[in-house]
Motif scaffolding. Sequence first.
Motif, short mmCIF file in Angstrom:
data_model
loop_
_atom_site.label_atom_id
_atom_site.label_comp_id
_atom_site.label_asym_id
_atom_site.label_seq_id
_atom_site.Cartn_x
_atom_site.Cartn_y
_atom_site.Cartn_z
N GLY A 150 0.78 -1.06 -0.01
CA GLY A 150 0.11 -0.12 0.11
C GLY A 150 0.83 1.32 0.15
N ALA A 151 0.22 2.16 -0.07
CA ALA A 151 0.83 3.70 -0.13
C ALA A 151 1.37 3.94 1.13
N THR A 152 2.48 4.40 1.17
CA THR A 152 3.09 4.74 2.68
C THR A 152 3.86 6.09 2.67
N LYS A 153 3.90 6.78 3.70
CA LYS A 153 4.54 7.95 4.01
C LYS A 153 6.04 7.56 4.07
N ASP A 154 6.54 6.54 4.45
CA ASP A 154 7.94 5.95 4.17
C ASP A 154 8.43 5.12 2.92
N VAL A 155 7.83 5.87 1.97
CA VAL A 155 8.45 5.15 0.57
C VAL A 155 9.68 5.63 0.43
N ASN A 156 10.38 6.51 0.99
CA ASN A 156 11.45 6.85 0.74
C ASN A 156 12.88 5.74 1.04
N LYS A 157 12.30 4.93 2.15
CA LYS A 157 13.03 3.85 2.40
C LYS A 157 13.10 2.68 1.49
N TYR A 158 12.04 2.54 0.59
CA TYR A 158 11.90 1.43 0.03
C TYR A 158 12.62 1.53 -1.32
N TYR A 159 13.03 2.74 -1.80
CA TYR A 159 13.82 3.08 -3.01
C TYR A 159 15.22 2.47 -2.63
N SER A 160 15.61 2.45 -1.61
CA SER A 160 17.07 1.69 -1.62
C SER A 160 16.95 0.29 -1.57
N ALA A 161 15.80 -0.34 -1.51
CA ALA A 161 15.51 -1.84 -1.41
C ALA A 161 15.59 -2.23 -3.06
N MET A 162 15.41 -1.15 -4.04
CA MET A 162 15.28 -1.36 -5.45
C MET A 162 16.59 -1.61 -6.25
N ASP A 163 16.42 -2.17 -7.42
CA ASP A 163 17.96 -2.19 -8.19
C ASP A 163 17.40 -1.41 -9.45
N VAL A 164 16.47 -1.27 -9.79
CA VAL A 164 16.08 -0.58 -11.05
C VAL A 164 14.43 0.06 -10.77
N PHE A 165 14.36 1.33 -11.36
CA PHE A 165 13.06 2.08 -10.94
C PHE A 165 12.28 2.13 -12.50
N MET A 166 11.20 1.34 -12.58
CA MET A 166 10.22 1.28 -13.82
C MET A 166 9.24 2.08 -13.95
N MET A 167 8.70 2.67 -15.00
CA MET A 167 7.51 3.27 -15.17
C MET A 167 7.16 3.08 -16.56
N PRO A 168 6.07 2.12 -16.72
CA PRO A 168 5.62 1.73 -18.28
C PRO A 168 4.32 2.52 -18.48
N SER A 169 4.02 3.76 -18.14
CA SER A 169 2.80 4.52 -18.00
C SER A 169 2.47 4.93 -19.64
N PHE A 170 1.33 5.05 -19.74
CA PHE A 170 0.81 5.53 -21.15
C PHE A 170 1.07 7.03 -21.14
N ASN A 171 1.13 7.52 -20.25
CA ASN A 171 1.41 9.18 -20.17
C ASN A 171 1.79 9.64 -18.91
N GLU A 172 2.70 10.53 -18.82
CA GLU A 172 3.08 11.28 -17.54
C GLU A 172 3.46 12.52 -17.86
N GLY A 173 3.37 13.44 -16.66
CA GLY A 173 4.22 14.93 -16.95
C GLY A 173 5.60 14.60 -16.37
N LEU A 174 5.90 15.06 -15.08
CA LEU A 174 7.17 14.64 -14.65
C LEU A 174 6.87 14.41 -13.29
N PRO A 175 6.38 13.21 -13.19
CA PRO A 175 5.85 12.42 -11.67
C PRO A 175 7.25 12.67 -10.58
N ILE A 176 6.72 13.11 -9.43
CA ILE A 176 7.54 13.10 -8.27
C ILE A 176 8.52 12.03 -7.92
N VAL A 177 7.71 10.72 -8.19
CA VAL A 177 8.27 9.55 -7.94
C VAL A 177 9.64 9.37 -8.90
N SER A 178 9.61 10.01 -10.04
CA SER A 178 10.87 9.98 -11.02
C SER A 178 11.87 10.58 -10.36
N VAL A 179 11.79 11.81 -9.67
CA VAL A 179 12.64 12.64 -9.19
C VAL A 179 13.31 11.93 -7.90
#
Length: 365
Positions: free
Chosen positions: A258-287
């Motif tokens: 689920g969505a979490t206010k501690d999402v910052n912790k979970y980026y460190s557990a990832m090896d790559v970040f992926m967005m297969p969206s049909f459209n996006e502006g400049l989402p904050i998660v990308s930053v």
Amino acid sequence: MEKKMKNILVIGLSNEMGGTENYIYNLIQRLDPKQYTLDFLIIDDGGRTPYEDEINTFYSDGRNHFYYCPNLKKYWVSGKQWLKNFYDEHRYDVIYMNATTSARVVYCKYAVDKLHIPLITHSHRSDGKRFNHYIYRRYTRNHSVFKLACSTNAANWMFGKKEKNYALISNGIISEKFSFNQDLRNDIRNKLNISSDKFVIGHVGRFSEEKNHRHFVQLAKILDDKYVFLLIGEGPLKEEIKDLVIKEGLENRFYILGATKDVNKYYSAMDVFMMPSFNEGLPIVSVEAQCNGLRCIFSDTISKENNISGNCVYLLLSDLISWKNTLEKEDFKRYDGICKIREAGFDMEHSASIVDKLFSRAVKK
């Protein structure tokens, strides 16, 4: 001489955790509470908006800064009367509308037309449902004293391609919060029981049609089982995606949280970040992901402005094999993300300083 307190009404928060909610919360922490007090008008769709307790605590003035308005789609007549009463009772210096559609302006049209409150519109999306958006786009463009957008595509969507009088405002983040942390990586992986030999494909976003979560399932079917998927968010399609994962027999390779206010912790557990969206502006998660030093793989329908760090790859959604080959052949070593984000002006200190000046200028108009 002490400056007069400016009263700002913010429109655009929802009852779900998302990029706009995080942006606003980050912004508030960088605006001087002695100069600004912000109230929030929320469309009442059930449930409270994230950060309500934190924001009320931040202002520490003993009052609730959140007001829940009837949904005009369901209660047009009574909702319009509610809004008239609200604006007559609460006078604001500026309305700051953060929106993914110009139709949101119906929630402040009375205040703009009758009370002449300056409107600042900030676009956070590059596409979406079109009918009501196009009805109100000209009004929004013509009645906004300042027009802001997170990307060029988002500006074109909200104000039209012919409109050139807008400012790009970075979806700023508190950069130090999103730096890579090896201890957090170990903690999150242990918590989720993800072994060190697994390669984690991460995503943070609302489970909705435009985010294209089905792409992850299709990709998992052609990848080796060392690749696992960590998907974080809420939304109307969440249960459908969970069911699809089970149907395909992939439940051991998907971690859907689920969505979490501690999402910052979970980026460190990832090896790559992926967005297969049909459209996006400049989402904050990308930053946030790039601040963590993550390589990113985006669909080619996403704005190239997202490539802040120079470590993003864009691929055709229709060419699933290219996504597989990129994962198997690319080097996914981390880089100094904080440095890249700050150099590009995506730290919230920079974004907040611009918004601060625009608030002051809008009050004088």
